[in-house]
Design an enzyme around this catalytic site. Structure first.
Site, PDB file in Angstrom:
ATOM      1  N   HIS A  71     -71.647 -55.935  21.389  1.00  0.00           N
ATOM      2  CA  HIS A  71     -71.115 -55.756  22.752  1.00  0.00           C
ATOM      3  C   HIS A  71     -70.891 -54.268  22.996  1.00  0.00           C
ATOM      4  O   HIS A  71     -69.786 -53.751  22.815  1.00  0.00           O
ATOM      5  CB  HIS A  71     -69.804 -56.539  22.908  1.00  0.00           C
ATOM      6  CG  HIS A  71     -69.308 -56.564  24.321  1.00  0.00           C
ATOM      7  ND1 HIS A  71     -69.447 -57.651  25.138  1.00  0.00           N
ATOM      8  CD2 HIS A  71     -68.710 -55.608  25.080  1.00  0.00           C
ATOM      9  CE1 HIS A  71     -68.936 -57.390  26.317  1.00  0.00           C
ATOM     10  NE2 HIS A  71     -68.481 -56.155  26.320  1.00  0.00           N
TER      11      HIS A  71
ATOM     12  N   ASN B  41     -65.305 -55.419  25.604  1.00  0.00           N
ATOM     13  CA  ASN B  41     -64.422 -54.302  25.923  1.00  0.00           C
ATOM     14  C   ASN B  41     -63.360 -54.704  26.944  1.00  0.00           C
ATOM     15  O   ASN B  41     -62.314 -54.089  27.041  1.00  0.00           O
ATOM     16  CB  ASN B  41     -65.229 -53.102  26.447  1.00  0.00           C
ATOM     17  CG  ASN B  41     -66.060 -53.454  27.668  1.00  0.00           C
ATOM     18  OD1 ASN B  41     -66.669 -54.526  27.714  1.00  0.00           O
ATOM     19  ND2 ASN B  41     -66.076 -52.585  28.657  1.00  0.00           N
ATOM     20  N   HIS B  42     -63.630 -55.763  27.687  1.00  0.00           N
ATOM     21  CA  HIS B  42     -62.622 -56.230  28.644  1.00  0.00           C
ATOM     22  C   HIS B  42     -61.520 -57.022  27.958  1.00  0.00           C
ATOM     23  O   HIS B  42     -60.387 -57.020  28.412  1.00  0.00           O
ATOM     24  CB  HIS B  42     -63.274 -57.096  29.734  1.00  0.00           C
ATOM     25  CG  HIS B  42     -63.943 -56.301  30.785  1.00  0.00           C
ATOM     26  ND1 HIS B  42     -63.458 -56.194  32.048  1.00  0.00           N
ATOM     27  CD2 HIS B  42     -65.067 -55.557  30.756  1.00  0.00           C
ATOM     28  CE1 HIS B  42     -64.255 -55.421  32.765  1.00  0.00           C
ATOM     29  NE2 HIS B  42     -65.245 -55.024  31.999  1.00  0.00           N
TER      30      HIS B  42
ATOM     31  N   HIS C  71     -74.617 -56.091  32.272  1.00  0.00           N
ATOM     32  CA  HIS C  71     -74.495 -57.194  33.240  1.00  0.00           C
ATOM     33  C   HIS C  71     -75.823 -57.776  33.710  1.00  0.00           C
ATOM     34  O   HIS C  71     -75.885 -58.903  34.162  1.00  0.00           O
ATOM     35  CB  HIS C  71     -73.677 -56.723  34.441  1.00  0.00           C
ATOM     36  CG  HIS C  71     -72.208 -56.663  34.152  1.00  0.00           C
ATOM     37  ND1 HIS C  71     -71.253 -56.899  35.095  1.00  0.00           N
ATOM     38  CD2 HIS C  71     -71.537 -56.428  32.987  1.00  0.00           C
ATOM     39  CE1 HIS C  71     -70.050 -56.788  34.546  1.00  0.00           C
ATOM     40  NE2 HIS C  71     -70.211 -56.494  33.268  1.00  0.00           N
TER      41      HIS C  71
ATOM     42  N   HIS D  88     -72.219 -57.170  26.982  1.00  0.00           N
ATOM     43  CA  HIS D  88     -71.733 -56.020  27.745  1.00  0.00           C
ATOM     44  C   HIS D  88     -72.551 -55.712  29.006  1.00  0.00           C
ATOM     45  O   HIS D  88     -71.990 -55.619  30.085  1.00  0.00           O
ATOM     46  CB  HIS D  88     -71.662 -54.782  26.866  1.00  0.00           C
ATOM     47  CG  HIS D  88     -71.004 -53.615  27.525  1.00  0.00           C
ATOM     48  ND1 HIS D  88     -69.739 -53.686  28.041  1.00  0.00           N
ATOM     49  CD2 HIS D  88     -71.460 -52.350  27.778  1.00  0.00           C
ATOM     50  CE1 HIS D  88     -69.418 -52.497  28.571  1.00  0.00           C
ATOM     51  NE2 HIS D  88     -70.437 -51.692  28.429  1.00  0.00           N
TER      52      HIS D  88
ATOM     53  N   ASP E 277     -66.391 -60.462  26.328  1.00  0.00           N
ATOM     54  CA  ASP E 277     -65.984 -60.473  27.739  1.00  0.00           C
ATOM     55  C   ASP E 277     -65.984 -61.872  28.334  1.00  0.00           C
ATOM     56  O   ASP E 277     -66.457 -62.079  29.464  1.00  0.00           O
ATOM     57  CB  ASP E 277     -66.868 -59.538  28.597  1.00  0.00           C
ATOM     58  CG  ASP E 277     -66.498 -58.074  28.406  1.00  0.00           C
ATOM     59  OD1 ASP E 277     -65.524 -57.808  27.671  1.00  0.00           O
ATOM     60  OD2 ASP E 277     -67.168 -57.213  28.977  1.00  0.00           O
TER      61      ASP E 277
END
Lengths: 503, 503
Positions: free
Chosen positions: A194, A105-106, A224, A222, A37
């Site tokens: 992640h 994943n982003h 935050h 992943h 990410d």
């Protein structure tokens, strides 16, 4: 690139990325390790991509010599790359700080070519993208083997995979971490992952227990919240460090934890991780108030109770602002306007009030004036919201889109049904459209269904020439579906609009 | 990236770009000069960007020494860049072939940051983007001054500017080409421009006569037809070379001219331009037939005339295919399936026939089976179409979108009128949306209009609180407009669909 269009917060991610890379230079690190990410959007804007390249070229290139070796087969470690070797060994690039990253994943690979945003950086020679697998059923992870002096690090990575799928692979014993043959126990084993760390459902996360116990340190991307201090897993006997996101995304308690990066020192099997607080991150203060807990101040029956509640909330926000001001004193790198959130539980007969006038009061002091107040009605509801907000933003959106698509077709009249597509397929395509800006997702789905329908009709030997099938299928169903999709998109737009203007 | 999603032609642009850069290496050129439109889309896909970077890193980096100097102030030549110097002098990049390029109209700067697609390549150190101006009223062009041995080249460039605007600037004497002070006449003056060369309207092109007569060679981009052999302009006494596009885009006669690149040799004030034919370009044959010119073969009154016409057309296509086969013999680099177009003038009472069955016959031999036949009715019509087709594709699309938007609102019932937006504004936003994939164009327009309306209402002191205005304007007009836009987009989708399946 998170919130890059926001007038106040638009540059936050770029400024902090700059700070992070500057820290890397100042601390003369051997390399930078990212947990995925790097980008918020699967298809980052030109501005974001440009800013990112600029920072990397500025800080990662130069004459400082790199003193560690790579012992593993780079063609295996970077097999998906057009330039399958580590960037600092490319004689055409003068790299001073190699960056290693898995994808998140982003910014995961999409489309027929399986490219992701960091592959552009990799193609430009600015990043080393590792931890990528071709198979969706089986993982064999070949570590990048690094050596500096007598210290040897085996660097393992898994780029983001849907949690359920990776969970299943672990359960079915389909995840293998390959280990160097020679002196197996002499390596410091570092693993980057992640995935969901906190349990979002029975199989919608990866339990730490799944990971091999020969590991020494797991870097968990992943999530935050910054939990950078390594925590020992007493069963597996490894440590886990969770750096968290570099900037605040959702306005949830996890994001209020001070953001850090970690400076990892490894010597033999020993390690030390020094926490480095980030100076450029916008401050974020969050506080909860429950109106019913202040019977001395106000009750629902009181006249003008709303004005009193408003004044009370204002006081709380002002307190947070003062605290922010105090903490920011002397730190010129921290942005002036903090993020402020006051969650107001108004259960017990109170009423929520229009937040617009309230926002107006703080428009010059707060970075998120329109989102300061958040009304919730029940303890239970609050916990639910907490759970949803602690997820990464995209997941919240995903849920919403799926729900909306379902809702749309449930409400729809009978003649508003898709001719070719299933609701499920449509839901997925729209989700992809929203998540990844895969503009072709819907079109591709229609084409696929169209071909399937044509085959079906042909196999049934329908009394029609091919052309008639073509005409019929294309002319009617295709256009009908397009029309319904356009209506659906409109529905989603206005629904989102409702959501956006509401809070 | 032109037609990158086409199953047959999808890789054509990448293959030919590879060939071109390979030629640069084989011919040991000092540098590569591009005339703009390296990319077809303003926002190239990830795949296209990745392919392009791959080719450039592969061919433009390496140990071959660069033996020419730069004498001009690079901070001026590349002032808009974050790394304002030529890439081969960056000690962190081992460049063997610098590429210089202006931007074209397809890949021109957009958005608040004024970035264009080649700026990403520039930020990655793979290209030198020059010829960019900040002013829209005045141009002062500082040349890149190059020196090798006793030969000195002053390289001027103007990245694409709307033709009318540049025309006006020339007329108003606002275009200045700065010249080196020392030994002004000793330089070879090379100028790259990316504008309409053929007249599309009174001021919608740049006459060669506008250009300074001290120039020696003008490299004219934008136009697709390959006219690479330098043509002397007898008034201005300079030469003009027009390389044309590297691949065939529109199926017009201009594109049927064999594609070349030029190997330019300059010594002192003398030059030689060697034509190098491109081997990987897909063949393209185009032929016109006028049915009324064959009264011996068929007349409109004949029974089964359509079948005869069809057979006649088939014969013509087969002739072209045989010719293609003959010319391709022994050249393994040329793609197997050629592009074929037969333009059929069916004036004089003939009827066009459904092309679908016709296409089916050539599906395995032709790269554009669905577009082989093109029916036109009149000589005049044909000439019009010719004129339109000889324009770059995006312009044709632009016309279409504008027309469609206009048409839509003309046809629309009275209650389907926009509350906030003007048709013209809408047309522009949709056009930008289609041309540049500026996803925010429509949204930004709405926001702008919304603010304007709010100001207007406030100034009139409408009897309403601000909140009411907000609610009213947002709630009704905003949603109404969104709804109309969604309908409009649907209309455009289906209209395009009609166009696509029609020809």
């Amino acid at each position: 690139g998170y919130l890059e269009k926001d007038a106040i917060r638009g540059n936050d991610t770029f400024v902090t990325f700059d700070e992070i890379m500057k820290q890397a230079v100042q601390n003369e690190v051997d390399f930078v390790l990212l947990g995925g990410d790097l980008f918020h959007d699967n298809k980052p804007s030109r501005k974001t991509m440009h800013c990112c390249m600029e920072v990397m070229r500025k800080y990662c290139m130069g004459d400082r010599p790199i003193v560690f070796e790579i012992l593993s087969d780079q063609a295996v470690n970077f097999s998906h790359s057009k330039f399958p070797w580590v960037n600092y060994l490319d004689s055409n690039l003068n790299i001073s700080i190699p960056v290693f990253s898995v994808h998140g994943n982003h910014d995961d690979p999409t489309g027929a070519d399986g490219l992701c945003a960091i592959d552009l950086l990799s193609c430009a020679g600015l990043i080393n993208h590792f931890g990528r697998s071709r198979s969706v059923e089986k993982l064999e992870i070949s570590p990048v083997l690094l050596k500096k002096g007598n210290t040897r690090i085996a660097l393992y990575g898994i780029g983001s995979i849907p949690d359920e799928r990776l969970y299943r692979m672990f359960i079915n014993n389909q995840v293998t971490m390959l280990r160097p043959r020679e002196d197996e126990d002499g390596w410091f084993n570092l693993f980057v992952i992640h995935q969901n760390r906190s349990k979002h459902g029975a199989t919608n996360y990866i339990p730490e227990q799944f990971l091999d116990d020969f590991l020494d340190l797991v870097v968990w991307g992943h999530e935050h919240e910054c939990k950078i201090a390594p925590v020992r897993n007493e069963q597996q006997l490894f440590y886990v460090t969770q750096p968290g996101s570099s900037v605040i995304t959702s306005l949830s308690p996890g994001e209020a934890v001070k953001k850090h990066i970690g400076l990892l020192r490894v010597k033999g099997k020993k390690m030390n991780l020094q926490k480095i607080p980030l100076q450029t991150v916008r401050q974020f203060f969050i506080q909860d108030v429950t109106l019913s807990e202040h019977p001395d101040l106000f009750s629902p029956e009181q006249p003008n109770v709303m004005l009193k509640v408003m004044a009370f909330c204002q006081e709380k926000v002002e307190e947070m602002l003062e605290e922010a001001e105090r903490q920011r004193l002397g730190n010129s790198l921290t942005p002036e306007k903090p993020l402020i959130r006051l969650r107001v539980d108004y259960s017990g007969g109170f009423e929520a009030f229009n937040t617009m006038r309230f926002s107006q009061k703080f428009v010059d002091q707060v970075a998120n004036p329109k989102e300061i107040l958040h009304f919730i009605r029940h303890r239970e509801a609050k916990d639910n919201i907490k759970a949803i907000l602690s997820r990464p933003t995209s997941e919240v959106l995903q849920l919403r889109v799926e729900d909306l698509v379902k809702e749309y077709f449930q409400k729809a009249e009978k003649n508003v049904q898709l001719s070719l597509l299933t609701e499920q397929g449509m839901g997925k395509a729209v989700q992809e459209f929203v998540d990844k800006e895969e503009k072709d997702a819907i079109e591709e789905l229609i084409k696929y269904q169209l071909e399937k329908t044509q085959r079906f009709l042909r196999e049934r030997r329908v009394e029609a020439t091919e052309e008639k099938i073509d005409e019929e299928v294309k002319g009617r169903a295709f256009k009908e579906d397009l029309f319904i999709i356009s209506k659906l998109l409109h529905y989603l737009q206005t629904s989102y609009l409702g959501v956006d203007s509401g809070s």
